[in-house]
Design a protein around this motif. Structure first.
Motif, PDB file in Angstrom:
ATOM      1  N   THR A  71       9.109  12.575   8.390  1.00 43.62           N
ATOM      2  CA  THR A  71       7.823  11.812   8.525  1.00 43.62           C
ATOM      3  C   THR A  71       6.985  12.562   9.440  1.00 43.62           C
ATOM      4  O   THR A  71       7.490  12.719  10.546  1.00 43.62           O
ATOM      5  CB  THR A  71       7.965  10.306   8.694  1.00 43.62           C
ATOM      6  OG1 THR A  71       8.902   9.693   7.799  1.00 43.62           O
ATOM      7  CG2 THR A  71       6.749   9.737   8.679  1.00 43.62           C
TER       8      THR A  71
ATOM      9  N   SER B 281      -4.400  16.342   4.795  1.00 46.06           N
ATOM     10  CA  SER B 281      -4.861  16.335   3.473  1.00 46.06           C
ATOM     11  C   SER B 281      -3.559  16.599   2.705  1.00 46.06           C
ATOM     12  O   SER B 281      -2.949  17.607   2.886  1.00 46.06           O
ATOM     13  CB  SER B 281      -5.850  17.388   2.941  1.00 46.06           C
ATOM     14  OG  SER B 281      -6.204  17.313   1.459  1.00 46.06           O
ATOM     15  N   LEU B 282      -3.450  16.000   1.557  1.00 45.09           N
ATOM     16  CA  LEU B 282      -2.032  16.030   0.836  1.00 45.09           C
ATOM     17  C   LEU B 282      -2.217  17.216  -0.454  1.00 45.09           C
ATOM     18  O   LEU B 282      -3.080  16.958  -1.059  1.00 45.09           O
ATOM     19  CB  LEU B 282      -1.507  14.815   0.303  1.00 45.09           C
ATOM     20  CG  LEU B 282      -1.205  13.613   1.246  1.00 45.09           C
ATOM     21  CD1 LEU B 282      -0.804  12.316   0.678  1.00 45.09           C
ATOM     22  CD2 LEU B 282      -0.443  14.131   2.434  1.00 45.09           C
TER      23      LEU B 282
ATOM     24  N   SER C 280     -10.459   7.779   2.549  1.00 41.50           N
ATOM     25  CA  SER C 280      -8.966   7.410   2.191  1.00 41.50           C
ATOM     26  C   SER C 280      -7.924   8.234   1.625  1.00 41.50           C
ATOM     27  O   SER C 280      -6.693   8.032   1.405  1.00 41.50           O
ATOM     28  CB  SER C 280      -9.038   5.850   1.462  1.00 41.50           C
ATOM     29  OG  SER C 280      -9.719   6.310   0.203  1.00 41.50           O
ATOM     30  N   SER C 281      -8.442   9.442   1.064  1.00 33.23           N
ATOM     31  CA  SER C 281      -7.808  10.567   0.481  1.00 33.23           C
ATOM     32  C   SER C 281      -6.895  11.034   1.709  1.00 33.23           C
ATOM     33  O   SER C 281      -5.806  11.935   1.324  1.00 33.23           O
ATOM     34  CB  SER C 281      -8.514  11.442  -0.196  1.00 33.23           C
ATOM     35  OG  SER C 281      -9.446  12.179   0.665  1.00 33.23           O
TER      36      SER C 281
ATOM     37  N   THR D 281       2.795  10.785   6.922  1.00 37.40           N
ATOM     38  CA  THR D 281       3.126  11.063   5.620  1.00 37.40           C
ATOM     39  C   THR D 281       4.709  11.050   5.611  1.00 37.40           C
ATOM     40  O   THR D 281       4.937  11.878   6.697  1.00 37.40           O
ATOM     41  CB  THR D 281       2.403  12.344   5.283  1.00 37.40           C
ATOM     42  OG1 THR D 281       0.948  11.997   5.296  1.00 37.40           O
ATOM     43  CG2 THR D 281       2.608  12.664   3.696  1.00 37.40           C
TER      44      THR D 281
ATOM     45  N   SER E 201      -4.253  11.207   4.687  1.00 37.38           N
ATOM     46  CA  SER E 201      -3.228  10.376   5.228  1.00 37.38           C
ATOM     47  C   SER E 201      -2.806  10.603   6.575  1.00 37.38           C
ATOM     48  O   SER E 201      -3.102  11.777   7.172  1.00 37.38           O
ATOM     49  CB  SER E 201      -1.930  10.920   4.197  1.00 37.38           C
ATOM     50  OG  SER E 201      -0.681  10.312   4.762  1.00 37.38           O
TER      51      SER E 201
ATOM     52  N   SER F 170       0.713  -1.246   0.176  1.00 42.99           N
ATOM     53  CA  SER F 170       0.036   0.024  -0.053  1.00 42.99           C
ATOM     54  C   SER F 170       0.785   1.210   0.083  1.00 42.99           C
ATOM     55  O   SER F 170       0.554   2.346  -0.236  1.00 42.99           O
ATOM     56  CB  SER F 170      -0.830   0.137   1.372  1.00 42.99           C
ATOM     57  OG  SER F 170      -0.215  -0.069   2.576  1.00 42.99           O
ATOM     58  N   SER F 171       1.997   1.224   0.618  1.00 39.60           N
ATOM     59  CA  SER F 171       3.077   2.260   0.697  1.00 39.60           C
ATOM     60  C   SER F 171       4.377   1.713   0.047  1.00 39.60           C
ATOM     61  O   SER F 171       4.885   0.619   0.514  1.00 39.60           O
ATOM     62  CB  SER F 171       3.172   3.025   1.799  1.00 39.60           C
ATOM     63  OG  SER F 171       3.944   3.858   1.593  1.00 39.60           O
TER      64      SER F 171
ATOM     65  N   PRO G  12       2.874   8.847   1.052  1.00 35.13           N
ATOM     66  CA  PRO G  12       1.838   8.611   1.882  1.00 35.13           C
ATOM     67  C   PRO G  12       2.420   7.201   2.484  1.00 35.13           C
ATOM     68  O   PRO G  12       2.594   6.308   1.493  1.00 35.13           O
ATOM     69  CB  PRO G  12       0.358   8.635   1.195  1.00 35.13           C
ATOM     70  CG  PRO G  12       0.735   9.331  -0.151  1.00 35.13           C
ATOM     71  CD  PRO G  12       2.341   9.295  -0.343  1.00 35.13           C
TER      72      PRO G  12
ATOM     73  N   PRO H  71      -5.816  13.522  11.006  1.00 35.56           N
ATOM     74  CA  PRO H  71      -5.367  13.178   9.572  1.00 35.56           C
ATOM     75  C   PRO H  71      -4.553  14.456   8.957  1.00 35.56           C
ATOM     76  O   PRO H  71      -4.699  15.673   9.399  1.00 35.56           O
ATOM     77  CB  PRO H  71      -6.569  12.878   8.949  1.00 35.56           C
ATOM     78  CG  PRO H  71      -7.571  13.723   9.561  1.00 35.56           C
ATOM     79  CD  PRO H  71      -7.280  13.996  11.142  1.00 35.56           C
TER      80      PRO H  71
ATOM     81  N   ARG I 275      -2.845   5.409   5.142  1.00 38.18           N
ATOM     82  CA  ARG I 275      -3.810   6.066   4.739  1.00 38.18           C
ATOM     83  C   ARG I 275      -5.247   6.049   5.706  1.00 38.18           C
ATOM     84  O   ARG I 275      -5.036   4.888   6.333  1.00 38.18           O
ATOM     85  CB  ARG I 275      -4.520   5.671   3.284  1.00 38.18           C
ATOM     86  CG  ARG I 275      -3.514   5.997   2.152  1.00 38.18           C
ATOM     87  CD  ARG I 275      -3.643   7.331   1.617  1.00 38.18           C
ATOM     88  NE  ARG I 275      -3.026   7.808   0.606  1.00 38.18           N
ATOM     89  CZ  ARG I 275      -3.126   8.790  -0.165  1.00 38.18           C
ATOM     90  NH1 ARG I 275      -3.810   9.793   0.344  1.00 38.18           N
ATOM     91  NH2 ARG I 275      -2.520   9.121  -1.284  1.00 38.18           N
TER      92      ARG I 275
END
Length: 448
Positions: free
Chosen positions: A242, A178-179, A225-226, A231, A228, A159-160, A187, A176, A190
């Motif tokens: 990170t 937003s990227l 799931s948008s 990150t 993160s 997934s990453s 990412p 969370p 998620r």
């Protein structure tokens, strides 16, 4: 003289031993900024780093030392900020100093607080858009006895790019992000698709309360799931930072907590994977050297001629954290070479060479254009260290004696020139022969 040489050899041997034991490609010294009363809460995470060969130095958030940067040079290879609730982190730990650390190739792990702090402005510098203060991630699925702000998250394999192992579901509690559109963002974890970020008052599960949070303040609903939760960001010089939405993900409590019956969480393994990527243990590449020369030659030319056949080769190594050394790496399948002036004239694949570990090579014909060109290797993939190489070489036209005497493509012009010359010669011969005959006739008539 002998004593100085002896001390130098001793220093080199000690340095080689240290490099051999180091797990990271950049060093093993780590500064951990954590509140002393909370230090025992992350003992599993810290012990995992110590077992990996890291030398941990602990510092209170308000302490003045040990300083992070001294005389414009970092004192540690890595920094961990695990004090999200601290209002002040010291005069030498500011958003500006952390950015300076990255420019000095120091890696950083930052645990973000739910409340407003200078770390929020630091995240904005790296294209992370954080929700309003006191807006944690909330999820009511799956049904469980824990609070809605403590969420079990399944991690799919691959997934990453930063996660290289299979990891059990982890517990998360925090905020969370937003990227933005920055391509250097990586990412790592998620948010679940059914989760959302809202004020802590919206915890009853009421649909009306959630709808009210959407309409209030104009911020909208942070969901899906948008978002993160963990990150990474890799700078162009290779340094990594990170951002973790909550320090609890590193805690002993969540590391020992079961996500399902008789199934321990993967928080400990996940924390170690995050540290391994951030501290440049995994996915670290470098270019050892590049070579170029004409076909059927071994030495490089100072300059090439138009349409020359050129061979370009590069040697790439990958850091092996288990052995603590660089090893030739031939696993890149999408490496490319550009032969460029202002724009690329030639773009071709740069495949690995069989039987030569770490070597990538290709051959091509130099363009029919003279000027100053560059061999450019520019490899950027999420999670991997960027590879950049640029070698300048001039391409010149042939010398006056370097052109072929006859060109096959010019035979129509040769034929036209030759036929015109032959026709002119025949015409001149016939014309002159006719004029001589005319004179003879005129003389014969006068004699009669």
């Amino acid at each position: 003289m002998f004593s100085i040489r002896r001390w130098c050899l001793l220093a080199l041997s000690v340095a080689s031993l240290l490099c051999a034991d180091a797990k990271s490609s950049t060093g093993d010294s780590v500064l951990v900024v954590v509140d002393p009363k909370n230090q025992d809460q992350y003992s599993t995470f810290f012990e995992g780093l110590k077992d990996g060969g890291y030398d941990l130095t602990f510092r209170s958030p308000k302490a003045e030392g040990p300083v992070v940067i001294e005389d414009d040079a970092p004192n540690f290879a890595h920094v961990i900020l695990l004090a999200p609730e601290a209002r002040n982190l010291g005069k030498d730990i500011t958003p500006q100093s952390i950015v300076q650390l990255l420019s000095r190739k120091t890696n950083v792990i930052v645990a973000l607080p739910t409340k407003q702090s200078p770390l929020h402005s630091l995240a904005a510098e790296f294209s992370l858009i954080l929700p309003p203060p006191n807006t944690p991630l909330i999820s009511y699925f799956p049904k469980r006895d824990t609070p809605s702000t403590l969420i079990p998250i399944k991690i799919e394999d691959h997934s990453s790019p930063a996660l290289t192992k299979h990891i059990e579901p982890v517990w998360f509690s925090g905020i969370p992000a937003s990227l933005g559109s920055n391509p250097l963002l990586v990412p790592i974890l998620r948010a679940p698709s059914e989760s959302f970020a809202s004020e802590t008052t919206v915890t009853s599960g009421s649909a009306d309360a959630v709808a009210d949070s959407v309409e209030r303040g104009g911020e909208g609903l942070w969901a899906g799931s948008s978002l993160s939760l963990v990150t990474g960001f890799q700078a162009t010089n290779g340094a990594r930072i990170t951002f973790v939405g909550g320090a609890e993900i590193f805690s002993d409590e969540l590391a020992q907590k079961e996500t399902e019956r008789h199934r321990q969480s993967g928080n400990a393994a996940f924390s170690r994977e995050v540290a391994a990527w951030t501290f440049q243990e995994n996915l670290v590449l470098r270019i050892d050297k590049v070579e170029h020369h004409p076909v059927n030659a071994t030495e490089p030319n100072e300059q090439y001629t138009n349409n020359d056949q050129v061979v370009f080769s590069t040697y790439i190594s990958k850091w092996n954290p288990t052995k603590g050394k660089w090893e030739p790496y031939s696993g890149l399948k999408d490496l490319q070479l550009e032969f460029t002036m202002l724009d690329p004239f030639i773009r071709t694949s740069l495949p690995p060479v069989r039987g030569a570990p770490g070597k990538y090579s290709t051959s091509f014909r130099a363009p029919d254009r003279h000027g100053v060109f560059k061999f450019v290797v520019d490899y950027k993939r999420k999670g991997w260290t960027s590879l950049e190489s640029s070698t300048t070489v001039p391409v010149v036209p042939p010398r006056h004696d370097g052109y072929p005497r006859f060109l096959s493509a010019a035979w129509p012009y040769y034929t036209g020139a030759i036929s015109t010359s032959v026709a002119f010669f025949l015409f001149s011969t016939i014309w002159l022969a006719g004029e001589v005959n005319e004179r003879k006739r005129s003389k014969g008539s006068k004699a009669e």
